[in-house]
Design a protein around this motif. Structure first.
Motif, PDB file in Angstrom:
ATOM      1  N   ARG A 241      -0.663  -5.206   4.421  1.00 40.99           N
ATOM      2  CA  ARG A 241      -0.013  -4.586   3.821  1.00 40.99           C
ATOM      3  C   ARG A 241       0.485  -3.369   3.611  1.00 40.99           C
ATOM      4  NH1 ARG A 241      -5.688  -4.769   0.714  1.00 40.99           N
ATOM      5  NH2 ARG A 241      -6.937  -2.658   1.974  1.00 40.99           N
TER       6      ARG A 241
ATOM      7  N   HIS B 223       1.194  -1.196  -0.515  1.00 38.71           N
ATOM      8  CA  HIS B 223       0.008  -0.025   0.280  1.00 38.71           C
ATOM      9  C   HIS B 223       0.889   1.081   0.269  1.00 38.71           C
ATOM     10  CE1 HIS B 223      -3.463   2.309   0.584  1.00 38.71           C
ATOM     11  NE2 HIS B 223      -4.079   1.909   1.492  1.00 38.71           N
TER      12      HIS B 223
ATOM     13  N   ARG C 225      -4.771  -1.941  11.891  1.00 40.95           N
ATOM     14  CA  ARG C 225      -5.240  -2.683  12.863  1.00 40.95           C
ATOM     15  C   ARG C 225      -5.796  -4.327  12.846  1.00 40.95           C
ATOM     16  NH1 ARG C 225     -10.488  -4.628   9.154  1.00 40.95           N
ATOM     17  NH2 ARG C 225      -8.744  -4.146   7.513  1.00 40.95           N
TER      18      ARG C 225
END
Ligand code: NCD
Length: 315
Positions: A171, A134, A225
């Motif tokens: 990512r 990402h 997360r």
């Protein structure tokens, strides 16, 4: 550089150039007009085959601030990873005259396949592919860290960053490890062994299973997360155990040194990896990450599409 697929493809100097350009473009966002004519007449397609709030609207805002036309194409459940439909998708994008495609996809490598295919000529920007990378998130994170703790340096030399939690499925963690270490930071991954990827020993990082023992040394605490949607099996006993050992709470916040900052890419599971008071505390730069995201994505679009050839892949 034609595409932005992975942090692995860009050099330290490319990264610094993106951060410096974002710094210049952030000034535009502070003016009442908020717009530059740079990409007038260009078409940018937002192709999101996986859920997203921040990243999609952030790229959309960035493209619009550069005066591009934006087409949102959110095909959840699209089968872009299958050969035939990749061709169809690419041909559709080409027929729409897309100058750039911003793609988020559940399959790692989908953006690279789109970039390599011969059916589409536009630039491809990876907005998150599976558990792979990402890159724009890592760039906005580095930008935010540099703004707070860079002390005028162009890179992040000597800063100590802890990336905490579900590294296995993240990512964001992969792109950040590559970028932050490229920029000179020392990265420690803090997670239970079950949430660390196989082969982590070969990453340029330290690893700790004990959050409390490293807290005091950190300049940046980057919470991840817990990606419940990517977990088909049990990775920790229960939510309470996870929070107790790997969650950020007010007691841990008090242990941090006085300049340390708290980050989270969002969306947060408040009460699981981070308590509400930590997320909303004065140390939290989580909302700044969101606003900085627009400037950094403007810089990416500007450098890829406005004909600047001095960002080169490699070296
Ligand atoms: C991240 C993502 O989608 O990879 N979110 C984001 O882009 N802001 C992190 C996450 O979903 O946990």
């Amino acid at each position: 550089m034609k595409h932005l697929l992975s942090i692995a493809d860009i050099s330290r100097l490319d990264a610094i150039k993106i951060l410096d350009t974002a710094e210049e473009l952030a000034k535009v966002s502070d003016t009442p007009m908020k717009k530059l004519p740079t990409l007038r007449g260009r078409t940018i397609v937002n192709l999101f085959a996986e859920d997203s709030t921040r990243t999609r609207i952030s790229f959309e805002a960035a493209a619009k601030r550069l005066s591009a036309d934006v087409i949102n194409f959110s095909s959840k459940g699209s089968s872009l990873s299958k050969g035939e439909s990749l061709k169809d998708t690419a041909q559709t994008l080409q027929a729409m005259g897309a100058d750039a495609v911003i793609i988020r996809h559940g399959a790692s490598g989908a953006p690279a396949r789109l970039a390599d295919c011969q059916w589409m000529s536009g630039a491809v920007i990876n907005a998150g592919d599976g558990t792979h990378e990402h890159p724009s998130q890592a760039l906005l994170d580095a930008f935010t860290i540099r703004r707070h703790l860079g002390q005028g340096r162009e890179d992040l030399t000597g800063l100590r960053v802890g990336i905490v939690g579900d590294v296995l499925h993240s990512r964001v963690a992969r792109s950040n490890v590559l970028l932050l270490t490229k920029l000179g930071a020392h990265v420690t991954l803090i997670a239970p062994p079950t949430l660390l990827p196989v082969g982590v020993e070969s990453w340029p990082v330290s690893v700790s299973y004990d959050f409390d023992s490293v807290l005091e040394s950190l300049d940046v605490v980057m919470m991840l997360r817990v990606q419940l949607e990517r977990m088909q099996e049990l990775f920790f006993p229960n939510a309470r155990e996870y929070s107790r050992y790997f969650g950020l709470n007010s007691a841990r916040l008090r242990t941090l040194h006085s300049d340390a900052i708290v980050m989270h890419p969002g969306p947060m599971n408040r009460g699981l990896e981070i308590t509400a008071d930590s997320a909303d505390s004065a140390r939290s730069v989580i909302l700044e990450q969101v606003s900085n995201g627009v400037s950094v994505r403007m810089a990416i679009l500007y450098l890829l599409l406005a004909g600047d050839t001095s960002i080169e892949a490699g070296n």
